[in-house]
Design a protein around this motif. Structure first.
Motif, mmCIF file in Angstrom:
data_model
loop_
_atom_site.group_PDB
_atom_site.id
_atom_site.type_symbol
_atom_site.label_atom_id
_atom_site.label_comp_id
_atom_site.label_asym_id
_atom_site.label_seq_id
_atom_site.Cartn_x
_atom_site.Cartn_y
_atom_site.Cartn_z
ATOM 1 N N VAL A 127 -5.901 27.673 -57.711
ATOM 2 C CA VAL A 127 -5.228 28.180 -56.509
ATOM 3 C C VAL A 127 -3.709 28.170 -56.642
ATOM 4 C CG1 VAL A 127 -7.120 27.511 -54.999
ATOM 5 C CG2 VAL A 127 -5.263 25.907 -55.404
ATOM 6 N N THR A 128 -3.189 27.576 -57.701
ATOM 7 C CA THR A 128 -1.737 27.463 -57.839
ATOM 8 C C THR A 128 -1.049 28.826 -57.863
ATOM 9 O OG1 THR A 128 -1.856 25.334 -58.976
ATOM 10 C CG2 THR A 128 0.121 26.652 -59.341
ATOM 11 N N HIS A 129 -1.685 29.815 -58.482
ATOM 12 C CA HIS A 129 -1.064 31.138 -58.615
ATOM 13 C C HIS A 129 -0.695 31.719 -57.255
ATOM 14 C CE1 HIS A 129 -0.107 35.015 -60.391
ATOM 15 N NE2 HIS A 129 -0.849 35.590 -59.454
ATOM 16 N N GLY A 130 -1.507 31.435 -56.232
ATOM 17 C CA GLY A 130 -1.239 31.974 -54.904
ATOM 18 C C GLY A 130 -0.079 31.312 -54.195
ATOM 19 N N PHE A 131 0.479 30.249 -54.788
ATOM 20 C CA PHE A 131 1.582 29.540 -54.156
ATOM 21 C C PHE A 131 2.812 29.470 -55.054
ATOM 22 C CE2 PHE A 131 -2.121 28.192 -51.819
ATOM 23 C CZ PHE A 131 -1.676 28.123 -50.512
ATOM 24 N N LEU A 132 2.906 30.379 -56.017
ATOM 25 C CA LEU A 132 4.089 30.408 -56.874
ATOM 26 C C LEU A 132 5.335 30.645 -56.019
ATOM 27 C CD1 LEU A 132 2.777 32.481 -59.914
ATOM 28 C CD2 LEU A 132 3.065 29.998 -59.750
ATOM 29 N N PHE A 133 6.424 29.960 -56.370
ATOM 30 C CA PHE A 133 7.625 29.962 -55.537
ATOM 31 C C PHE A 133 8.145 31.376 -55.296
ATOM 32 C CE2 PHE A 133 12.225 29.633 -54.892
ATOM 33 C CZ PHE A 133 12.269 28.734 -53.829
ATOM 34 N N LYS A 134 8.203 32.180 -56.339
ATOM 35 C CA LYS A 134 8.740 33.532 -56.201
ATOM 36 C C LYS A 134 7.913 34.353 -55.218
ATOM 37 C CE LYS A 134 10.232 37.538 -58.936
ATOM 38 N NZ LYS A 134 10.333 38.120 -60.309
ATOM 39 N N TYR A 135 6.589 34.215 -55.297
ATOM 40 C CA TYR A 135 5.728 34.945 -54.376
ATOM 41 C C TYR A 135 5.925 34.458 -52.946
ATOM 42 C CZ TYR A 135 1.563 36.124 -51.724
ATOM 43 O OH TYR A 135 0.721 36.552 -50.740
ATOM 44 N N LEU A 139 7.518 36.454 -49.067
ATOM 45 C CA LEU A 139 6.839 36.580 -47.779
ATOM 46 C C LEU A 139 7.788 36.476 -46.591
ATOM 47 C CD1 LEU A 139 3.722 34.283 -48.427
ATOM 48 C CD2 LEU A 139 3.824 36.775 -48.548
ATOM 49 N N GLU A 140 9.058 36.169 -46.827
ATOM 50 C CA GLU A 140 9.977 35.917 -45.708
ATOM 51 C C GLU A 140 10.046 37.059 -44.707
ATOM 52 O OE1 GLU A 140 14.535 34.410 -44.752
ATOM 53 O OE2 GLU A 140 13.726 34.291 -46.790
ATOM 54 N N PRO A 141 10.166 38.327 -45.128
ATOM 55 C CA PRO A 141 10.210 39.397 -44.119
ATOM 56 C C PRO A 141 8.946 39.437 -43.258
ATOM 57 C CG PRO A 141 10.986 40.212 -46.237
ATOM 58 C CD PRO A 141 10.405 38.859 -46.493
ATOM 59 N N ARG A 142 7.788 39.216 -43.869
ATOM 60 C CA ARG A 142 6.548 39.234 -43.084
ATOM 61 C C ARG A 142 6.485 38.030 -42.143
ATOM 62 N NH1 ARG A 142 3.436 41.385 -39.733
ATOM 63 N NH2 ARG A 142 1.297 40.588 -39.688
ATOM 64 N N ILE A 143 6.923 36.865 -42.589
ATOM 65 C CA ILE A 143 6.938 35.681 -41.717
ATOM 66 C C ILE A 143 7.863 35.936 -40.531
ATOM 67 C CG2 ILE A 143 7.563 33.231 -41.577
ATOM 68 C CD1 ILE A 143 6.713 32.991 -44.527
ATOM 69 N N GLN A 144 8.993 36.610 -40.773
ATOM 70 C CA GLN A 144 9.909 36.944 -39.672
ATOM 71 C C GLN A 144 9.233 37.869 -38.667
ATOM 72 O OE1 GLN A 144 13.447 35.885 -39.277
ATOM 73 N NE2 GLN A 144 12.648 36.473 -37.266
ATOM 74 N N GLN A 145 8.472 38.853 -39.151
ATOM 75 C CA GLN A 145 7.764 39.751 -38.249
ATOM 76 C C GLN A 145 6.759 38.992 -37.382
ATOM 77 O OE1 GLN A 145 5.991 42.650 -40.841
ATOM 78 N NE2 GLN A 145 7.896 43.805 -41.145
ATOM 79 N N ILE A 146 6.042 38.055 -38.001
ATOM 80 C CA ILE A 146 5.058 37.270 -37.245
ATOM 81 C C ILE A 146 5.761 36.392 -36.217
ATOM 82 C CG2 ILE A 146 3.286 35.480 -37.430
ATOM 83 C CD1 ILE A 146 2.713 36.593 -40.273
ATOM 84 N N MET A 147 6.885 35.806 -36.603
ATOM 85 C CA MET A 147 7.663 34.982 -35.678
ATOM 86 C C MET A 147 8.124 35.810 -34.485
ATOM 87 S SD MET A 147 8.961 32.043 -34.986
ATOM 88 C CE MET A 147 10.224 31.406 -33.863
ATOM 89 N N ASP A 148 8.621 36.996 -34.731
ATOM 90 C CA ASP A 148 9.066 37.862 -33.637
ATOM 91 C C ASP A 148 7.896 38.226 -32.730
ATOM 92 O OD1 ASP A 148 11.666 37.841 -34.610
ATOM 93 O OD2 ASP A 148 11.379 39.648 -35.813
ATOM 94 N N ALA A 380 4.094 23.216 -49.987
ATOM 95 C CA ALA A 380 5.382 22.698 -49.529
ATOM 96 C C ALA A 380 6.425 23.804 -49.384
ATOM 97 C CB ALA A 380 5.875 21.614 -50.478
ATOM 98 N N ALA A 381 6.514 24.684 -50.371
ATOM 99 C CA ALA A 381 7.504 25.766 -50.306
ATOM 100 C C ALA A 381 7.209 26.705 -49.142
ATOM 101 C CB ALA A 381 7.527 26.537 -51.627
ATOM 102 N N LEU A 382 5.930 26.964 -48.892
ATOM 103 C CA LEU A 382 5.550 27.828 -47.777
ATOM 104 C C LEU A 382 5.926 27.179 -46.447
ATOM 105 C CD1 LEU A 382 4.123 30.335 -46.661
ATOM 106 C CD2 LEU A 382 1.962 29.057 -46.793
ATOM 107 N N ALA A 383 5.642 25.884 -46.290
ATOM 108 C CA ALA A 383 5.973 25.178 -45.050
ATOM 109 C C ALA A 383 7.473 25.205 -44.799
ATOM 110 C CB ALA A 383 5.466 23.739 -45.120
ATOM 111 N N ARG A 384 8.256 24.985 -45.846
ATOM 112 C CA ARG A 384 9.715 25.000 -45.688
ATOM 113 C C ARG A 384 10.207 26.386 -45.270
ATOM 114 N NH1 ARG A 384 9.465 21.219 -50.416
ATOM 115 N NH2 ARG A 384 10.603 19.317 -49.799
ATOM 116 N N LEU A 385 9.636 27.427 -45.860
ATOM 117 C CA LEU A 385 10.063 28.786 -45.530
ATOM 118 C C LEU A 385 9.683 29.138 -44.097
ATOM 119 C CD1 LEU A 385 11.266 31.497 -46.309
ATOM 120 C CD2 LEU A 385 9.025 32.147 -47.265
ATOM 121 N N GLU A 386 8.464 28.811 -43.681
ATOM 122 C CA GLU A 386 8.039 29.082 -42.307
ATOM 123 C C GLU A 386 8.929 28.356 -41.311
ATOM 124 O OE1 GLU A 386 3.241 29.707 -43.098
ATOM 125 O OE2 GLU A 386 4.060 27.691 -42.807
#
Length: 441
Positions: A127-135, A139-148, A380-386
């Protein structure tokens, strides 16, 4: 809550309190995990435990507390300590006597969260591939859309519950989309996830039964989703990646597939929910720090580290001694339980000056809230970005936000720290339109 459940929980609290009192009388220190004072504010007791006895045997929990930052790190990275309780019959036997069939099933077929190498290494690699830092950063633009979209639902209300409007749905929707789950199911699996978490620790029979039902429902849900996808072209989402590994014979059996999906879904948002709620509460009771972050949005990532340090979503985790050893002068036998207090470690003055002060301008907040070693949180990287997107947007859109109720309503679980609700007043100068796009970082 049913009367028999109230009596059961009350009896457990009385018994645990009596054992904790005996512990303090005999050893001069102890922690009552179920006392109202501890559940509201655990840090005085944890700090005292760390200062007086950084490695302490507690009869109340039938295990050792480890509370110093360096020693907590050591336990979590030392291969002599493991996470898999199934190795130790002295812990399994009493559990079997009181556990439900569903609880036994979960214990006998654990997720990678409570596995040791080589099984842990094999599943984590898949499952590590799905959480690579670059990937994740992409996701930031999509997370922003969901937040809005989350904030659009409160429709510029004068007051709203941040936990209900943002902290719960935002990370839940993100991880669901990463897994490729349909939007129509988001509310349902969020409810199941909350019921599962509520069943940890000392809970009523009713709550425990609800957790069992939620676990079964989630497993059945993933079975249906995966069966519906079989025979179709495999997708690149997390479920598709796991199915591809299963079909390629990469040592992933059906139960491991379902349990890994369940873990990703639940763990993928519960921690972030608490991080957002806890962090915003600590900002709002310190208006000068809220204002500082509003004026210096570039400081938000560092502030998130301080939020994780000061009020961690996960308070403690457990390991087992895999062999007899001497651990800093404390003899351990094979199978001994060792509870590592992430919360106490984060407030260790040996690594963080003035640890009882919440300071978003702290130069370096040393924290271990995402764990350490081979079980370091995959998301962890996903949680920090969200969290970054959430705080950036809230601060930008509601510059005069304040608490509607200064009394925190903590969810009384000794191992998870989070608010049941966080009602805020948005302020008369709140912006009238959502903040769209990547924004300031």
């Amino acid at each position: 809550m049913r009367l028999k459940d109230k009596l059961r929980i009350g009896s457990a609290r009385v018994l645990f309190g009596a054992m904790a009192l005996w512990e303090r009388l005999r050893y001069g220190v102890g922690v009552n995990l179920l006392s109202p004072a501890y559940l509201d504010d655990p840090y005085p007791a944890l700090n005292h435990l760390r200062d007086v006895a950084p490695i302490h045997y507690s009869p109340a929990i039938k295990g050792y507390w480890v509370t110093e930052f360096s020693k907590v790190q050591e336990v979590l990275r030392d291969a002599r300590f493991g996470a898999d309780v199934r190795r130790y019959e002295r812990h399994m036997k009493p559990f079997r006597k009181r556990a439900t069939a569903q609880q036994l099933e979960r214990l006998e077929n654990p997720s990678m969260l409570t596995l040791d190498p080589p099984d842990h290494s094999r599943l984590r690699r898949l499952v590590t591939h799905g959480f690579l830092f670059k990937y994740i950063q992409s996701l930031e633009p999509r997370i922003q859309q969901i937040m809005d979209r989350c904030l659009a639902r409160v429709d510029n209300a004068a007051t709203f519950d941040v936990v209900d409007a943002v902290a719960r749905p935002l990370p839940a929707i993100v991880i669901a989309e990463m897994m490729g789950l349909p939007e129509s199911d988001h509310d349902q699996f969020q409810t199941w996830s909350e019921e599962l978490i509520a069943g940890t620790g000392i809970s009523s029979v009713e709550t425990s039964e609800a957790a069992d039902r939620a676990n079964d429902a989630l497993i059945d849900y993933f079975k249906r989703i995966i069966e519906q996808r079989r025979g179709a072209p495999l997708t690149d989402d997390l479920i598709g990646q796991l199915m591809r590994a299963e079909e390629q014979g990469d040592k992933l059996n059906a139960k491991e597939l379902y349990n890994t999906c369940l873990l990703l879904l639940v763990a993928g948002h519960e921690t972030t929910t608490r991080l957002i709620g806890n962090g915003l509460f600590n900002l709002l009771i310190r208006p000068e720090q809220f204002e500082y972050l509003r004026e210096h949005p570039d400081a938000i990532p560092a502030a998130i580290e301080e939020m994780l340090r000061f009020e961690p979503p996960v308070m403690a985790t457990v390991r087992f001694a895999r062999e007899p050893m001497d651990f800093h002068g404390t003899p351990l036998e094979e199978g001994d339980q060792v509870f590592v207090s992430l919360a106490a470690a984060n407030r260790d003055p040996a690594v963080n000056a003035h640890p009882e002060e919440f300071d978003v301008q702290r130069e370096t907040a040393k924290q271990i809230s995402f764990g350490h070693g081979i079980h370091l949180c995959l998301g962890a990287a996903l949680a920090r970005l969200e969290a970054k997107v959430a705080f950036r947007t809230l601060l930008d859109r509601y510059p005069q936000m304040r608490l509607a109720d200064r009394e925190p309503h903590w969810d009384h679980n000794p191992f998870f720290r989070g608010l049941k609700a966080l009602n805020v007043v948005t302020g008369s100068t709140a912006a009238s339109a959502p903040h769209i796009g990547g924004g300031r970082s």
